[in-house]
Design an enzyme around this catalytic site. Structure first.
Site, PDB file in Angstrom:
ATOM      1  N   ARG A  59      62.865 -37.489  46.494  1.00 57.33           N
ATOM      2  CA  ARG A  59      62.567 -37.074  45.113  1.00 57.33           C
ATOM      3  C   ARG A  59      62.058 -38.262  44.308  1.00 57.33           C
ATOM      4  O   ARG A  59      61.314 -38.121  43.355  1.00 57.33           O
ATOM      5  CB  ARG A  59      63.785 -36.423  44.437  1.00 57.33           C
ATOM      6  N   TYR A 112      44.081 -24.359  30.085  1.00 58.73           N
ATOM      7  CA  TYR A 112      44.638 -23.567  31.186  1.00 58.73           C
ATOM      8  C   TYR A 112      45.821 -22.742  30.649  1.00 58.73           C
ATOM      9  O   TYR A 112      46.609 -23.222  29.831  1.00 58.73           O
ATOM     10  CB  TYR A 112      45.110 -24.538  32.276  1.00 58.73           C
ATOM     11  N   ASP A 184      42.909 -33.410  31.013  1.00 59.10           N
ATOM     12  CA  ASP A 184      43.114 -32.646  32.245  1.00 59.10           C
ATOM     13  C   ASP A 184      41.746 -32.558  32.907  1.00 59.10           C
ATOM     14  O   ASP A 184      40.865 -31.826  32.455  1.00 59.10           O
ATOM     15  CB  ASP A 184      43.683 -31.264  31.901  1.00 59.10           C
ATOM     16  N   LYS A 209      43.363 -27.724  43.287  1.00 58.25           N
ATOM     17  CA  LYS A 209      42.032 -27.128  43.160  1.00 58.25           C
ATOM     18  C   LYS A 209      40.998 -27.904  43.980  1.00 58.25           C
ATOM     19  O   LYS A 209      41.130 -27.989  45.175  1.00 58.25           O
ATOM     20  CB  LYS A 209      41.668 -27.039  41.678  1.00 58.25           C
TER      21      LYS A 209
HETATM   22  C1  LIG Z   1      45.211 -24.777  37.965  1.00 59.94           C
HETATM   23  C2  LIG Z   1      45.164 -25.660  36.764  1.00 59.94           C
HETATM   24  C3  LIG Z   1      46.326 -26.272  36.272  1.00 59.94           C
HETATM   25  C4  LIG Z   1      47.673 -26.045  36.908  1.00 59.94           C
HETATM   26  O1  LIG Z   1      47.708 -26.541  38.194  1.00 59.94           O
HETATM   27  P1  LIG Z   1      48.714 -25.952  39.334  1.00 59.94           P
HETATM   28  O2  LIG Z   1      48.466 -26.884  40.463  1.00 59.94           O
HETATM   29  O3  LIG Z   1      48.282 -24.545  39.585  1.00 59.94           O
HETATM   30  O4  LIG Z   1      50.080 -26.028  38.755  1.00 59.94           O
HETATM   31  C5  LIG Z   1      46.222 -27.088  35.176  1.00 59.94           C
HETATM   32  N1  LIG Z   1      45.038 -27.294  34.573  1.00 59.94           N
HETATM   33  C6  LIG Z   1      43.895 -26.723  35.013  1.00 59.94           C
HETATM   34  C7  LIG Z   1      42.625 -26.987  34.299  1.00 59.94           C
HETATM   35  C8  LIG Z   1      43.922 -25.888  36.122  1.00 59.94           C
HETATM   36  O5  LIG Z   1      42.796 -25.301  36.548  1.00 59.94           O
END
Ligand SMILES: *Cc1c(COP(=O)(O)O)cnc(C)c1O
Length: 396
Positions: A59, A112, A184, A209
């Site tokens: 962890r 998001y 982000d 992603k």
């Molecule tokens: C998918 C996504 C998230 C969240 O990510 P997870 O890995 O699904 O928790 C945050 N910001 C953006 C822009 C995303 O496309």
């Protein structure tokens, strides 16, 4: 130096030394171990105090996270980046690590979905004030600033309308007022934009992603410019248990090997599909940042350095019934995600933006005929055929 008891009967639970080998595996080994044994108390103390490098409990960190974070650091021009169990783990660790009761933060108004929820539902429970502003409009950001504003969270490219934030103005407004900017960078990737080269204080990714790219690893990444910020974020990750799994890190590293190739191919496919879609009689609108009819085309050209990415949005004529028909017939995965090697189609009105009223959606330009497509690396002619056939069937 053998330990006492070495000549007792062997027990399969007892550790045997890892086989020696002067040669090393070419690939990063997967290390699923949770617990690490230290040789003695003084060494363990040195590990805790930073005098000796070593893992203790996964962890708190493990080799597969360290290796992957180091690779992402290189891509982002960052230092000391950290892995989390999901992109939302990274978002949550930043917000919970750096804000406290009485602070205010501003979010882009098309974040998001779960980040939006975090700002509307969760942070207020902890006494943190939140509000939203249009990141494409510097005046909107300026108007949202309060004396206690500590942070602005933005996505450079918005979902699903692919608007481009006025990011340089946001850095300037935030820093003039002693606030930090968290970017982000999931949609853009470091191929499209490197936030630390321009003024960001924190960079976040959903590695799930495009970076991992195969829809089989769930991970987040966060890096901070300031060591104090990084420490506060790290403490939240470890304390709240936002830790990444070794297996997912290992899978994502493998995905990352082909990231550049995938990104180039998917972006080229996306640009070609945007042009093709605009020629279809059943299509009323196409959104792609390099197109001359995109509302932020000039800013996209300046900020994205010619890398317009793999996301294309479009609207078909005929509203819900046509959209329903398109999803029935199209030879393509209908799934609300992005960044997979394969092309996926999502319908924001029934997924990411279903919580909004129809009026709220139409204010953002999201009708029932609106689709967002995450373009993959398939053969272009197959994708063109799948789209043309399904769009024409949707209109009959
Ligand atoms: C998918 C996504 C998230 C969240 O990510 P997870 O890995 O699904 O928790 C945050 N910001 C953006 C822009 C995303 O496309």
């Amino acid at each position: 130096m053998s330990k006492p008891g070495h000549n007792l009967p062997r027990d399969p639970v007892r550790s045997v030394p890892w086989p020696e080998s002067v040669s090393r595996p070419v690939v990063t080994p997967l290390q699923p171990g949770v617990v690490y044994a230290s040789p003695d108390i003084d060494t363990l103390n040195a590990q805790y105090e930073g005098g000796a490098q070593g893992y203790t409990y996964s962890r708190e960190g493990h080799p597969n996270a360290s290796v992957l974070a180091q690779k992402l650091d290189e891509m982002e021009g960052a230092r000391g980046g950290m892995m989390t169990g999901s992109g939302m783990g990274a978002v949550s660790a930043v917000l919970l690590g750096l804000l406290q009761a009485g602070d205010h933060m501003i979010g882009g108004d098309q974040l998001y979905g779960r980040s939006l929820r975090m700002l509307t539902q969760d942070l207020p429970r902890f006494g943190i004030e939140t509000s939203f502003a249009d990141p494409t409009d510097a005046a909107s950001i300026r108007a949202a600033m309060r004396p206690n504003t500590k942070m602005i969270l933005v996505e450079l490219v918005s979902n699903p309308t692919l608007r481009i934030a006025d990011i340089d103005a946001i850095y300037q407004i935030a820093h003039e007022n002693g606030a930090i900017v968290v970017v982000d960078n999931t949609f853009t990737t470091p191929r499209g934009y490197r936030p630390f080269d321009h003024g960001a204080d924190i960079v976040i990714h959903s590695v799930t992603k495009l970076l991992a790219g195969h829809s089989d690893a769930m991970l987040g990444y966060v890096a901070a410019k300031s060591a104090d910020h990084a420490q506060a974020i790290w403490d939240v990750i470890v304390t709240m248990g936002f830790t990444a799994s070794p297996y997912d890190c290992w899978m994502a590293e493998r995905g990352l090997y082909s990231f550049d190739l995938r990104f180039e191919r998917a972006s080229a496919n996306a640009a070609a599909l945007a042009t093709m879609l605009a020629e279809q009689p059943g299509v009323s609108r196409v959104l792609y940042p390099s197109r001359s009819d995109h509302p932020d085309q000039a800013r996209a050209a300046a900020v994205l350095g010619g890398q317009f990415g793999n996301m294309v949005s479009f609207e078909i004529k005929g509203g819900h019934s046509s959209a329903q028909r398109l999803t029935e017939v199209i030879d393509m995965n209908f799934a609300p995600t992005l960044g997979d090697v394969g092309t996926t189609l999502s319908h924001p009105a029934s997924s990411s933006h279903r919580g909004l009223t129809p009026e709220g959606r139409s204010a953002l330009g999201i009708s029932d005929g609106f689709f967002r497509m995450s373009v993959g690396i398939e053969d272009l002619s197959r994708l063109e055929h799948a789209l043309k056939t399904a769009i024409s069937a949707s209109q009959s």
